[in-house]
Design an enzyme around this catalytic site. Structure first.
Site, PDB file in Angstrom:
ATOM      1  N   ASP A  84      -6.952  -2.829  -3.498  1.00  0.00           N
ATOM      2  CA  ASP A  84      -6.265  -3.683  -2.540  1.00  0.00           C
ATOM      3  C   ASP A  84      -6.960  -5.048  -2.548  1.00  0.00           C
ATOM      4  O   ASP A  84      -8.136  -5.126  -2.895  1.00  0.00           O
ATOM      5  CB  ASP A  84      -6.382  -3.039  -1.142  1.00  0.00           C
ATOM      6  CG  ASP A  84      -5.189  -3.366  -0.266  1.00  0.00           C
ATOM      7  OD1 ASP A  84      -4.342  -4.168  -0.704  1.00  0.00           O
ATOM      8  OD2 ASP A  84      -5.113  -2.822   0.849  1.00  0.00           O
ATOM      9  N   THR A 133      -1.951 -10.363  -1.561  1.00  0.00           N
ATOM     10  CA  THR A 133      -1.086 -11.255  -0.798  1.00  0.00           C
ATOM     11  C   THR A 133      -1.068 -12.641  -1.449  1.00  0.00           C
ATOM     12  O   THR A 133      -0.244 -13.470  -1.100  1.00  0.00           O
ATOM     13  CB  THR A 133      -1.615 -11.419   0.643  1.00  0.00           C
ATOM     14  OG1 THR A 133      -3.013 -11.713   0.577  1.00  0.00           O
ATOM     15  CG2 THR A 133      -1.408 -10.161   1.451  1.00  0.00           C
ATOM     16  N   THR A 148       0.842  -1.200   0.000  1.00  0.00           N
ATOM     17  CA  THR A 148       0.000   0.000   0.000  1.00  0.00           C
ATOM     18  C   THR A 148       0.877   1.250   0.000  1.00  0.00           C
ATOM     19  O   THR A 148       0.605   2.216  -0.714  1.00  0.00           O
ATOM     20  CB  THR A 148      -0.926  -0.010   1.243  1.00  0.00           C
ATOM     21  OG1 THR A 148      -1.701  -1.212   1.195  1.00  0.00           O
ATOM     22  CG2 THR A 148      -1.849   1.185   1.257  1.00  0.00           C
TER      23      THR A 148
HETATM   24  N1  LIG Z   1       9.926  -0.152   2.807  1.00  0.00           N
HETATM   25  C1  LIG Z   1       9.422   0.385   3.923  1.00  0.00           C
HETATM   26  N2  LIG Z   1      10.112   1.336   4.589  1.00  0.00           N
HETATM   27  C2  LIG Z   1       9.629   1.869   5.726  1.00  0.00           C
HETATM   28  N3  LIG Z   1       8.458   1.507   6.293  1.00  0.00           N
HETATM   29  C3  LIG Z   1       7.721   0.565   5.677  1.00  0.00           C
HETATM   30  C4  LIG Z   1       8.150  -0.034   4.462  1.00  0.00           C
HETATM   31  N4  LIG Z   1       7.223  -0.923   4.070  1.00  0.00           N
HETATM   32  C5  LIG Z   1       6.257  -0.881   4.995  1.00  0.00           C
HETATM   33  N5  LIG Z   1       6.542  -0.001   5.972  1.00  0.00           N
HETATM   34  C6  LIG Z   1       5.767   0.260   7.182  1.00  0.00           C
HETATM   35  O1  LIG Z   1       4.864  -0.818   7.367  1.00  0.00           O
HETATM   36  C7  LIG Z   1       3.523  -0.365   7.338  1.00  0.00           C
HETATM   37  C8  LIG Z   1       2.697  -1.350   6.533  1.00  0.00           C
HETATM   38  O2  LIG Z   1       3.001  -1.217   5.170  1.00  0.00           O
HETATM   39  P1  LIG Z   1       1.869  -1.378   4.051  1.00  0.00           P
HETATM   40  O3  LIG Z   1       2.341  -0.672   2.838  1.00  0.00           O
HETATM   41  O4  LIG Z   1       0.552  -0.975   4.585  1.00  0.00           O
HETATM   42  O5  LIG Z   1       1.923  -2.967   3.821  1.00  0.00           O
HETATM   43  P2  LIG Z   1       0.973  -3.893   2.929  1.00  0.00           P
HETATM   44  O6  LIG Z   1       0.082  -2.994   2.134  1.00  0.00           O
HETATM   45  O7  LIG Z   1       1.944  -4.670   2.088  1.00  0.00           O
HETATM   46  O8  LIG Z   1       0.253  -4.768   3.898  1.00  0.00           O
HETATM   47  C9  LIG Z   1       3.569   1.030   6.757  1.00  0.00           C
HETATM   48  O9  LIG Z   1       2.635   1.879   7.349  1.00  0.00           O
HETATM   49  C10 LIG Z   1       4.946   1.519   7.106  1.00  0.00           C
HETATM   50  O10 LIG Z   1       4.943   2.111   8.372  1.00  0.00           O
HETATM   51 MG   LIG Z   2      -2.011  -2.904   2.313  1.00  0.00          MG
END
Ligand SMILES: Nc1ncnc2c1ncn2[C@@H]1O[C@H](COP(=O)(O)OP(=O)(O)O)[C@@H](O)[C@H]1O
Ligand SMILES: [Mg+2]
Length: 338
Positions: free
Chosen positions: A107, A156, A63
């Protein structure tokens, strides 16, 4: 705390700690570089960027990446999710209201239903929507032109995407687990935002227990901070960190009681495996999706679980880990183990 509150809190944490610039997005260097090239090239041609798919475990940064791309484009972004788009009409309403050149972020795109998905194909491919008006023999197909847009899908479970849908993305990027030093870097930034002091190896201990996953790392940091506030003087020390992890029943490899339960059940109840997903979900009383998205990828990464066509097998490493980590599990010792 109820599950619902937990997730709300998690979402707020995601928002405050979510990097808003490429510099703060740690790791995933190849993906970042490729995305920057795609964006730059599209800008030069004054075109919208091609549709993008981000896949990988929960909390790895899909995201966040989508938001970073959107920010770069400086166009409106609409966010929705597979389960939220229940019928083709919902999709039509979203697509026809897009600003030209904007981004649509879907998403959990693997959870789009098949009928809706078929409406998405021509929309992605030729920016057209075929609406069916009326029913039965009197039904008419009306073709509508849509504004140009970029679809960013996140999932995922890429294996659950139909191949026609997958084929319509210009580029797909798989996010992998992070290195410990990268997680430490993420945690360092988070301590500054959360305004909390740390001492010694504290962040390394948290990073090691983070399942190589930024979201888990940030959540742990917050729990440890609470602990430091209540039991200590507010500063996160290595001892406070260890104490907090112990209280949360998280071991030094980041395994939770659920992970251990999964391993225990494969070993004890299914004699080490192989056990199918459904049977494992029923025996552990876990949701199949949680096993697939959260527990299994990490347990496989640690080499604690292997998968073959017949199901999941617990490895010797898993057995050894459980044995050294929990007195309670000593009764497994007389089990024959492969
Ligand atoms: N590459 C990154 N660098 C710094 N923080 C990150 C990174 N990837 C994720 N995060 C942290 O983890 C949290 C979750 O990431 P998110 O993008 O929502 O994951 P996903 O959508 O894959 O479940 C974010 O809010 C951020 O704080
Ligand atoms: Mg997400």
């Amino acid at each position: 705390m109820s599950r619902e509150n937990y997730f709300t809190e998690e979402r707020v944490l995601d928002l405050t700690l979510r990097p808003k610039s490429w510099e703060n997005y740690v790791g995933q260097e190849k993906i970042k570089n490729n995305l920057k090239i795609i964006i730059e090239a599209a800008k030069q041609r004054k075109e919208s960027i091609e549709h993008l798919l981000f896949y990988g475990g929960s909390g790895l940064g899909k995201t966040t990446l989508a938001h970073l791309v959107a920010k770069e484009i400086k166009k409106e972004t609409k966010t929705t999710s597979g389960p939220a788009i229940e019928k083709p009409g919902d999709l039509a309403a979203i697509l026809t209201n897009l600003e030209p050149g904007s981004i649509l972020f879907i998403d959990e795109i693997h959870r789009l239903n098949r009928i809706t998905e078929e409406y998405l194909y021509p929309a992605m491919e030729s920016f057209k929507l075929n609406l069916i008006l009326g029913r039965g023999p009197m039904a008419k197909i009306m073709e509508m032109n849509l504004p140009f847009f970029t679809l960013i899908g996140a999932t995922t479970q890429p294996a659950l995407l139909s191949s026609p849908l997958r084929a319509r993305f210009g580029a797909s990027f798989g996010l992998d687990f992070y290195q410990i030093f990268e997680i430490e870097k993420i945690l360092e930034r988070s301590t500054k935002i959360l305004n909390v002091e740390t001492e010694g190896e504290s962040l390394k201990i948290i990073a090691k227990a983070s399942r190589f996953t930024p979201r888990v790392a940030n959540n742990l940091l917050k729990r440890v901070r609470d602990f430091a506030q209540v039991k200590g003087k507010g500063t996160i020390t290595p001892n406070i960190t260890k104490e907090a992890l112990l209280a949360l029943e998280i071991d030094e490899l980041g395994l939770t009681s659920q992970d251990r339960k999964i391993l225990e059940i494969i070993i004890k109840k299914f004699n080490g495996g192989p056990v199918g997903l459904q049977a494992l979900a029923a025996a552990t009383m876990e949701n199949e999706n949680s096993i697939l998205d959260i527990y299994e990828p990490y347990l496989m990464r640690l080499g604690f679980i292997e998968r073959n066509p017949k199901g999941r097998i617990a490895t010797k490493l898993a057995f050894q880990h459980l044995k050294t980590n929990s007195q309670k599990l000593f009764d497994f010792l007389n089990l024959e183990f492969r």
